[in-house]
Structures are given as structure tokens and as C-alpha cells.
Design a protein around this motif. Sequence first.
Motif, PDB file in Angstrom:
ATOM      1  N   ARG A 234       0.816  -1.262  -0.096  1.00  0.00           N
ATOM      2  CA  ARG A 234      -0.081  -0.143   0.124  1.00  0.00           C
ATOM      3  C   ARG A 234       0.921   1.102  -0.003  1.00  0.00           C
TER       4      ARG A 234
ATOM      5  N   ASP B 101      -9.235 -10.655 -10.405  1.00  0.00           N
ATOM      6  CA  ASP B 101     -10.814  -9.978 -10.695  1.00  0.00           C
ATOM      7  C   ASP B 101     -11.489 -11.430 -11.047  1.00  0.00           C
TER       8      ASP B 101
ATOM      9  N   SER C 266      -2.839   4.022  -2.735  1.00  0.00           N
ATOM     10  CA  SER C 266      -2.914   3.031  -3.829  1.00  0.00           C
ATOM     11  C   SER C 266      -2.291   1.748  -3.431  1.00  0.00           C
ATOM     12  N   THR C 267      -2.943   0.653  -3.960  1.00  0.00           N
ATOM     13  CA  THR C 267      -2.044  -0.780  -3.541  1.00  0.00           C
ATOM     14  C   THR C 267      -1.669  -1.220  -4.976  1.00  0.00           C
TER      15      THR C 267
ATOM     16  N   ARG D  56      -5.404   0.225 -13.775  1.00  0.00           N
ATOM     17  CA  ARG D  56      -5.030  -1.217 -13.151  1.00  0.00           C
ATOM     18  C   ARG D  56      -4.481  -2.096 -14.084  1.00  0.00           C
TER      19      ARG D  56
ATOM     20  N   GLU E 225      -5.406  -1.285  -6.863  1.00  0.00           N
ATOM     21  CA  GLU E 225      -6.425  -0.542  -6.406  1.00  0.00           C
ATOM     22  C   GLU E 225      -5.977   0.876  -6.081  1.00  0.00           C
ATOM     23  N   GLY E 226      -6.931   1.888  -6.275  1.00  0.00           N
ATOM     24  CA  GLY E 226      -6.689   3.285  -5.969  1.00  0.00           C
ATOM     25  C   GLY E 226      -6.480   4.301  -7.209  1.00  0.00           C
TER      26      GLY E 226
END
Length: 163
Positions: free
Chosen positions: A9, A108, A71-72, A50, A30-31
Motif C-alpha cells: 500500500r 478479478d 494506492s495498492t 489497473r 487499487e486506488g
Amino acid sequence: FGWRVSVARIAAAGPFSAFTGVDRQIMLLEGDGVTLHGEDAVLCHTLQQRWQPWGFAGEQPLDCRLIGGPSTDFNLMVRRARGQATLRVLSEMAVLDRSAHGLLMTLDGQWRVGGGTLKQGQGVWWADEPHTWTVKPGSRGARLAVVQWRPADAVPALDDLHI
């Protein structure tokens, strides 16, 4: 290490750690993303999409700025003298090249891997045991991160390639 992966992160701006002799790849999970820039301003990359891997030399001094909030990211690090690795994201069925070391991680949806199903966030890691995987999305829009590492003694020298 010969190779390693991590999920980190990024919550604040600052320098990236330098790793001499290491090839790195980073991918936003993510983010809002980050902007990475080198000292000489020649190297600048925005990591905002992403699942789009971006590679750079670990000894390259980079500073990181957040685009929005935290963000990750997914990180792959490979010691050049020990081998080579690939990081890619799949969205459709594939038969992966045989490799003795690697990681499959569902980004996903769901994926059918071997005789089972991996849900989002689940994965398979293997080392010192050659595998040829057949991977198939189990849901619409599914994405799978694939890391395959080959030790230096398994990577053909340029002289050995018949091009």
C-alpha cells in the motif's frame, strides 16, 4: 532472493527503495495510482491503469507522488544474476509455458486452474517443481496475474538461440 512478489500500500509520497542488480515490475491493483519519476526527469511514468505492469531497473532512483488517495500495487523483483521473470495479466484461456517457479493470482472474478477454482484474491505459488498450467476464466471480466521465473541456468544464452 532470486525473485519475490509483494502487494504494498502506498499511502504517502516519497522515494522508492533502490535495489542494485534487480529488475522490478510494478502494477496498480487499487486506488488512484501514482506518478513515478527519476532524478533526471527523463524517466517518468504514471501508474494509473489497473493491471498494466511497468518495468524498471531497481537501481534507478525513483520518487513517487500520489495522484489522489492511497494506492495498492503488486510488485515483482528479480535479481538479474539469478534469473528472469515475466509478469502478465490474462483475461482469456491460456496454456502457460512450462516453468519450475511462479505465481498465479486472481485479480478479478474467478479462474479455473488445474482441477480447482480460484476466487478473487486467491492464488497458487510453486517452486522447484515444473508445471504447465491451463488457466480459464470462470466468470465474465476475470483477470489473472501470471508470474513465471526461470533461473539463470535455465535461460538460454543469446548464442544458443536460433533466430
